[in-house]
Design a protein around this motif. Sequence first.
Motif, PDB file in Angstrom:
ATOM      1  N   LEU A  94       4.705  12.357  14.885  1.00  0.00           N
ATOM      2  CA  LEU A  94       3.417  13.143  14.300  1.00  0.00           C
ATOM      3  C   LEU A  94       3.828  14.577  14.127  1.00  0.00           C
ATOM      4  CD1 LEU A  94       0.667  11.423  16.472  1.00  0.00           C
ATOM      5  CD2 LEU A  94       1.149  11.282  13.953  1.00  0.00           C
ATOM      6  N   VAL A  95       4.440  15.226  15.290  1.00  0.00           N
ATOM      7  CA  VAL A  95       4.550  16.528  15.124  1.00  0.00           C
ATOM      8  C   VAL A  95       5.460  17.097  13.943  1.00  0.00           C
ATOM      9  CG1 VAL A  95       5.700  18.537  16.192  1.00  0.00           C
ATOM     10  CG2 VAL A  95       4.395  16.986  17.771  1.00  0.00           C
ATOM     11  N   TRP A 107       0.909  -1.209   0.010  1.00  0.00           N
ATOM     12  CA  TRP A 107      -0.056  -0.174  -0.227  1.00  0.00           C
ATOM     13  C   TRP A 107       0.820   1.228   0.085  1.00  0.00           C
ATOM     14  CZ3 TRP A 107      -5.248  -0.327  -0.586  1.00  0.00           C
ATOM     15  CH2 TRP A 107      -5.758  -1.704  -0.608  1.00  0.00           C
ATOM     16  N   THR A 108       2.069   1.224  -0.422  1.00  0.00           N
ATOM     17  CA  THR A 108       2.937   2.458  -0.400  1.00  0.00           C
ATOM     18  C   THR A 108       3.949   2.531  -1.620  1.00  0.00           C
ATOM     19  OG1 THR A 108       4.597   1.557   1.002  1.00  0.00           O
ATOM     20  CG2 THR A 108       2.831   2.851   2.038  1.00  0.00           C
ATOM     21  N   MET A 144       0.860   5.431  11.062  1.00  0.00           N
ATOM     22  CA  MET A 144      -0.055   6.289  10.420  1.00  0.00           C
ATOM     23  C   MET A 144       0.768   7.176   9.339  1.00  0.00           C
ATOM     24  SD  MET A 144      -2.323   9.229  11.827  1.00  0.00           S
ATOM     25  CE  MET A 144      -2.950  10.569  10.708  1.00  0.00           C
ATOM     26  N   VAL A 145       2.159   7.675  10.040  1.00  0.00           N
ATOM     27  CA  VAL A 145       2.583   8.682   9.473  1.00  0.00           C
ATOM     28  C   VAL A 145       3.608   8.158   8.263  1.00  0.00           C
ATOM     29  CG1 VAL A 145       3.027  10.397  11.298  1.00  0.00           C
ATOM     30  CG2 VAL A 145       4.608   8.501  11.360  1.00  0.00           C
ATOM     31  N   THR A 146       3.800   6.904   7.984  1.00  0.00           N
ATOM     32  CA  THR A 146       4.587   6.278   7.062  1.00  0.00           C
ATOM     33  C   THR A 146       5.793   7.080   6.875  1.00  0.00           C
ATOM     34  OG1 THR A 146       3.620   7.634   5.161  1.00  0.00           O
ATOM     35  CG2 THR A 146       2.507   5.564   5.718  1.00  0.00           C
ATOM     36  N   THR A 147       6.445   7.138   7.818  1.00  0.00           N
ATOM     37  CA  THR A 147       7.761   7.708   7.539  1.00  0.00           C
ATOM     38  C   THR A 147       8.900   6.607   8.413  1.00  0.00           C
ATOM     39  OG1 THR A 147       7.571   9.053   9.553  1.00  0.00           O
ATOM     40  CG2 THR A 147       7.413  10.102   7.374  1.00  0.00           C
ATOM     41  N   SER A 156      -5.838   6.606  -1.173  1.00  0.00           N
ATOM     42  CA  SER A 156      -4.731   7.386  -0.652  1.00  0.00           C
ATOM     43  C   SER A 156      -4.895   8.168   0.639  1.00  0.00           C
ATOM     44  CB  SER A 156      -4.608   8.767  -1.630  1.00  0.00           C
ATOM     45  OG  SER A 156      -6.017   9.045  -1.682  1.00  0.00           O
ATOM     46  N   SER A 157      -6.112   7.656   1.390  1.00  0.00           N
ATOM     47  CA  SER A 157      -6.218   8.266   2.524  1.00  0.00           C
ATOM     48  C   SER A 157      -6.188   7.057   3.830  1.00  0.00           C
ATOM     49  CB  SER A 157      -7.548   9.108   2.660  1.00  0.00           C
ATOM     50  OG  SER A 157      -8.631   8.222   2.277  1.00  0.00           O
ATOM     51  N   TRP A 158      -5.624   6.055   3.521  1.00  0.00           N
ATOM     52  CA  TRP A 158      -5.694   5.188   4.430  1.00  0.00           C
ATOM     53  C   TRP A 158      -4.822   5.191   5.584  1.00  0.00           C
ATOM     54  CZ3 TRP A 158      -0.962   2.964   5.976  1.00  0.00           C
ATOM     55  CH2 TRP A 158       0.046   2.884   5.081  1.00  0.00           C
ATOM     56  N   PRO A 159      -3.843   6.238   5.495  1.00  0.00           N
ATOM     57  CA  PRO A 159      -3.399   6.579   6.841  1.00  0.00           C
ATOM     58  C   PRO A 159      -4.333   7.493   7.553  1.00  0.00           C
ATOM     59  CG  PRO A 159      -1.764   7.414   4.990  1.00  0.00           C
ATOM     60  CD  PRO A 159      -3.059   6.754   4.370  1.00  0.00           C
ATOM     61  N   LEU A 160      -5.271   7.894   7.308  1.00  0.00           N
ATOM     62  CA  LEU A 160      -6.185   8.894   7.931  1.00  0.00           C
ATOM     63  C   LEU A 160      -6.935   7.968   8.621  1.00  0.00           C
ATOM     64  CD1 LEU A 160      -7.448  11.481   8.853  1.00  0.00           C
ATOM     65  CD2 LEU A 160      -8.859  11.389   6.915  1.00  0.00           C
ATOM     66  N   LEU A 161      -7.560   6.684   7.903  1.00  0.00           N
ATOM     67  CA  LEU A 161      -8.296   5.602   8.656  1.00  0.00           C
ATOM     68  C   LEU A 161      -7.519   4.983   9.716  1.00  0.00           C
ATOM     69  CD1 LEU A 161     -10.737   4.005   8.484  1.00  0.00           C
ATOM     70  CD2 LEU A 161      -9.388   2.277   6.992  1.00  0.00           C
ATOM     71  N   ILE A 162      -6.239   4.911   9.616  1.00  0.00           N
ATOM     72  CA  ILE A 162      -5.534   4.199  10.776  1.00  0.00           C
ATOM     73  C   ILE A 162      -5.462   5.187  11.798  1.00  0.00           C
ATOM     74  CG2 ILE A 162      -2.991   3.641  11.457  1.00  0.00           C
ATOM     75  CD1 ILE A 162      -2.891   2.095   9.270  1.00  0.00           C
ATOM     76  N   GLY A 163      -5.182   6.574  11.475  1.00  0.00           N
ATOM     77  CA  GLY A 163      -5.212   7.630  12.424  1.00  0.00           C
ATOM     78  C   GLY A 163      -6.628   7.697  13.352  1.00  0.00           C
ATOM     79  N   ILE A 164      -7.659   7.609  12.622  1.00  0.00           N
ATOM     80  CA  ILE A 164      -8.862   7.519  13.416  1.00  0.00           C
ATOM     81  C   ILE A 164      -8.951   6.306  14.136  1.00  0.00           C
ATOM     82  CG2 ILE A 164     -11.437   7.482  12.902  1.00  0.00           C
ATOM     83  CD1 ILE A 164     -11.104   9.098  10.582  1.00  0.00           C
TER      84      ILE A 164
END
Lengths: 492, 496
Positions: B407-408, B260-261, B324-327, B277-285
Amino acid sequence: MKFLSLITFVPIIGSVLILLIPKDKTTFIKIISLCCTFVSLIVSLYLLYLFDPSIANITRVSGMQFVERYKWIPIFDIEYFLGIDGLNLPLVFLTMLLFFIGVIVSWNITRSVKGYFILFLFLETGITGAFLSLNFFLFYIFWEIVIIPLYFMVGYWGGEKREYSAIKFFLYMLLGSAVMLVGVLALYFAVEPHSFNFFVLIENNNYSMDFQKWIFLTLLIAFAIRIPLFPFHSWLSDILVEAPSGVGIIISAVFLNMGTYGLLRICFPILPAAAKYFSSLLAFSGAINITYSAFVALAQKDLKRLIAYTNMCHLGFILFGLSAFTSAGFHGAVMHIFNYGIIAAFLIISVEMLSYRLKTRDIDKIGEGLSLKIPLITVITGTAFYGVLSLPGLSTFTSQVMMNIGTFQIYPVLTIIGIGSLIVLAAYFLWIFQHMFFGSLRNECSDLYDITKREIIAIIPLFVITIALGIYPMLFFRLINTTITSLLTLIH
Amino acid sequence: MSDLQSLTYFKPELLLFATCIIVLVADLFIKKRSAIILPIIVFAGILGVVLELTNLYGQPEIIIFHSMLAMDYFSLFLKIICAISTGIVILLSYPSLSRDGEYFALLLLGTIGMFIIVSAIDIITIFLGLELLSVTSYVLAGYTKDKLTASESAVKFVLYGAFSTGFMIYGLSFLYGFTGKTNLYEIHQILTIDHYYPPLLIAVFIFMFMGLGLKIAVIPFHIWCPDVYEGAPTPVTAFFSGGPLVAGLALLIRFLFTIWTEPGRIAYEQWIPIGISSWPLLIGILSAVGMTIGNLAALNQNNIKRLLAYSTIAQVGYILMGIMVTTGQGLRAVFLFLVIYLLMNFGVFAIIQVFSHNLNSEDIRDYRGIGARAPFLSVALVLFLFSLNGIPTLSGFIGKLYLFSSLVSEKIYWLVAIGLFNSIISFYGFSRIIKTMFLDETTTKEPLNIPVISVILVLIFLIPTIALGLYWVPLLEWIDKSIHFLWFPQMLGRGF
């Protein structure tokens, strides 16, 4: 000679020593605590003597004295970085003195003496470290770690509603720490290369105005919880009522000053443009504090709750004095931090002496005519009360007048409101004083005894400082002058 | 490379299997009254596995068994963690559960399952490892056959587990349907050929998450967690909150970061989400929901193991922040937090095992005044709880600091705010325990009977918890080496 590390860590070494002593040797434990705090006090007096007021500069490392700097985690620029200048010198001295007095005041603790003094000395290390550290990471660690011993000390050795007030205190403080962490991390990532060092953050002052404003507000909320500013203040009255007296001294005189110190050390130097922008917000917050707490104090019958609101009132004055960013206001406010700290400790000890003898803190039930039986305590309490009112001749007079002169130049209306509230509070204090101490004595107070030797030893330093600084404030003023002036020039 | 050659790289798993057989056979011969021999055998086996694994750091990374398993540093790091976690569970099992060879066999087979999961790069091996771990977990959950709650929890576990695994394999079968391949890297290659992502990929993502979400107790697939944690014997509960959690997270990371990346500009530092493209947001939620509900539900619990279950759910919420941040920073934070979390977690379990054994109760209200009766363990428990909460100078703070920093630096402030707010809620929950232990009065005053091995275990966990809070750089260096999974272009040249 590593003086700063010495005064920071001697208390916790004392804690560890006490850990090894069996818990029934209570006198020995108390003596060790006394020695540790005494050593720290002597070293801090020596620092006062050696301190050179002329080289202060708040923006450079060279402006700090007795600097100790060791690399800890180099990749994140986390260092063990301690230093002293005109800003934290009086606060450090105040801490050392009040912890020493706190040990004397706590001498008649009977329950779990070992645990109490272990936590007490641990608290001293935490607070001293917070005042001395110049690296944000180190500061945050000390800042947050002080809430733990306070929670346990109030929760175990406190009054009736101790558990409620302890957990309320802890949750409020944790909220403040959480908010501060966001600010710390945001500042860390805002400088290239990333750093936690205060001086790097000060030099790198090309933050965008928007960023400055947001971070200033974030850090302001974090410090506002500790000052305490309305509306984050409800923890203070509960915890001062329930805390044992030694802890009460520390909270009202030292712990609360951590908030204003944070503003002075972190917010103002690193974000000076935002500070000027929010000057009126700060002034209003301070004025609200003064007025609100003065009037709420009028309704209090419990002496310790009254002290809590008086503390809040004077801390409001300090913030108000800072907010105008004038020379008089600034100098007055920083002096008032120290002067009022002494008075606050004075107040708590006096109230403690009275309530211990009369078994109540209620103004109606104490009194009347106590001056006939306990004249010395009358004098002591009177000095404390007059210190709150800023009577000329006592230390708070100088600082109060300077603050008011400073703020009158920029915010005349608020100054008048503030002084008005202080007059109202003064009236109440005078009324209490007259009600408790003058008049005819009641029968059941016939077995009161006047001040004991232990209490005299606790009071003498505070008394001497209050009167000495009242007569000759230059003693104190010359120490902080250059530092505060350099801070003020930075802001403008 | 042929299968026989692959076996030479499969030594740790083979060693585990051999230990399993040995312990089953030895069980036939030893006297049933001895509780010490079997754990020693198994522990020796685990120790051998860990040593073998640390040796493998010098060898190059390869894939084996016709690209079914990848022996890269990512899987090596996780295998070490899973093996150590099983070793600790074995120590915790002495002496209550350590008389049966079958118990250890199940643990070891579960560990093999974990090893396969963390190195799986093919749909079939994912399923194989997951099922191996799951089935052994089901049996372990209901191991104490005479407790009704244990059997109930085992049945719940089986039902939820089978259901969610069914959904997961269904979703994975869609991937096979789209691409005709079962290897994760080949799937990724085909999906990204013309960047056409069929909308049904959303269903794949959700189904996969259902399967994995159960293992790592993500809301809303967490329902089994409190019941199973409460019903299972304490060492088994410790097992569930350690190895399988790590394995499930590893699988999630590998799955997300492989399919997925896209790799970003800097290798191993940035990944760009593709597909949805918004699966990180889903994981964040899911992370925010997990933290909040986990901490809020923990406030009301009276059973300490249920409270720890909800606390685990909340901690997983924190970990998802790092995913979530994929870094690379986020991954480092996740791994750091995992290691520290395991230490604190096992420490807590070691202590509550002693308390439950002495008080014959798992109810927190029975912990009244235990601070005076077992001072060292109580203070240790307080330190572990503070560490879980993120109080500075303890290692939990460092773990949380890294997660929040990741995250920051990507400017995702809303999740940071929720995370920090949650630390306040969770402290209130922990303060109830602390208050009951220290500030409440009690009539019984005699000290508790504390076995020496428990004290040693607690010290083994306590010292790193405090030390890592002050100096964590060695751990960070180890993790830096381990954020290294094989990339597809490299696969083409390596025994594919």
